[in-house]
Design an enzyme around this catalytic site. Structure first.
Site, short mmCIF file in Angstrom:
data_model
loop_
_atom_site.label_atom_id
_atom_site.label_comp_id
_atom_site.label_asym_id
_atom_site.label_seq_id
_atom_site.Cartn_x
_atom_site.Cartn_y
_atom_site.Cartn_z
N SER A 154 0.85 -1.20 0.00
CA SER A 154 0.00 0.00 0.00
C SER A 154 0.88 1.24 0.00
O SER A 154 2.03 1.20 0.46
CB SER A 154 -0.89 0.00 1.25
OG SER A 154 -1.49 1.28 1.44
N TYR A 167 -2.76 -0.53 10.19
CA TYR A 167 -2.79 -0.97 8.79
C TYR A 167 -1.47 -0.65 8.10
O TYR A 167 -0.89 -1.51 7.43
CB TYR A 167 -3.95 -0.26 8.09
CG TYR A 167 -3.95 -0.38 6.58
CD1 TYR A 167 -4.48 -1.51 5.96
CD2 TYR A 167 -3.44 0.64 5.78
CE1 TYR A 167 -4.50 -1.62 4.57
CE2 TYR A 167 -3.45 0.54 4.40
CZ TYR A 167 -3.98 -0.59 3.80
OH TYR A 167 -3.99 -0.68 2.44
#
Length: 273
Positions: A154, A167
């Site tokens: 990500s 995350y």
């Protein structure tokens, strides 16, 4: 003379964890369109069975297995069922992941009172939800002599994003793990198995929808900030990840390992100037 299409996934058996999610579902479709046989792993049985039915109606081949990626025994059972049916596994896409509400720091929350359990849960889902499937399916991939693993990173692992610490830590760990595991596997299996990662930019999904859109569908201030810092001035479309995914799973990337491929509209390379 007919030339082989090195980007084809014809007859390759590809496992996709988190295959019933928004991005995972698009990964599944991309694999089928490239000629692959797809094994959808996920928790949403209704969605998974519907995906299989649609794929078969369109002439593709797929099966769904209900599996929790954090449960090693369930993964081992899935591997045995897949190899019994197809005799091999050529590729693995670790699409299971995302954020959890308890892992988000809201603007009014005390930064010295983080929800540690929530952060751990988000990190565990993303990191260990990637490592454990690799441990289980990896040996079968190596046996094919041309196995390919694709992890999902990500932009949150490249630049500090407010609110989503757990995350982002999980994805940053995936970045290092991908490089480390690529070297370790190559030392033992040479080019019989490779591992890479795709680092998506911002795509609307169920996990981030509440952060990026208001109840009326308009963008939040966070979404507006993202758009301003993305040179393409828009969110990504899930199908725009297909090219990178198919390339990494196909023979076209046989000399590529340990790499992190950004698909983010320029977000991570933009200085803002």
């Amino acid at each position: 003379m007919t030339k082989k299409n090195i980007f084809s996934l014809d007859n390759k058996v590809i496992v996709v964890t988190g295959g019933t999610g928004v991005l995972g579902g698009h990964f599944v479709n991309a694999i089928v369109q490239a000629g692959g046989i797809v094994i959808i792993l996920g928790l949403n049985e209704e969605r998974g069975n519907a995906q299989v039915e649609e794929i078969k109606l369109n002439g593709g081949e797929a099966i769904f297995l209900k599996v929790n990626v954090l449960d090693e025994l369930q993964l081992v059972d899935a591997k045995e069922r897949i190899t019994q049916k197809y005799g091999k596994i050529d590729g693995l896409v670790n699409a299971a992941g995302g954020n959890v509400p308890e892992g988000i720091l809201n603007p009014d929350d005390d930064v010295f009172n983080l929800n540690i359990e929530g952060m751990k849960e988000a990190m565990e889902l993303n990191l260990w939800g990637t490592i454990i499937p690799n441990q289980v399916f990896g040996p079968a991939l190596a046996k094919t002599g041309n196995g390919s693993i694709v992890n999902i990173s990500s932009v949150g692992s490249k630049r500090a994003l407010t609110r989503v610490l757990g995350y982002s830590m999980g994805k940053a760990s995936i970045d290092y793990y991908t490089k480390w595991f690529a070297v370790e596997m190559a030392n033992r299996y040479q080019d019989s198995i490779r591992i890479n990662a795709i680092a998506p930019g911002f795509f609307l999904s169920e996990q981030n929808r509440n952060l990026l859109t208001n109840p009326d569908g308009s963008y939040t201030s966070r979404a507006d900030s993202i758009i301003r810092q993305t040179p393409f001035k828009r969110f990504g479309k899930p199908e725009e990840l297909a090219g990178a995914l198919v390339w990494l799973l196909s023979d076209a990337s046989k000399f590529v390992t340990g790499m992190d491929i950004g698909v983010d509209g320029g977000f991570t390379i933009n200085s803002g100037v």
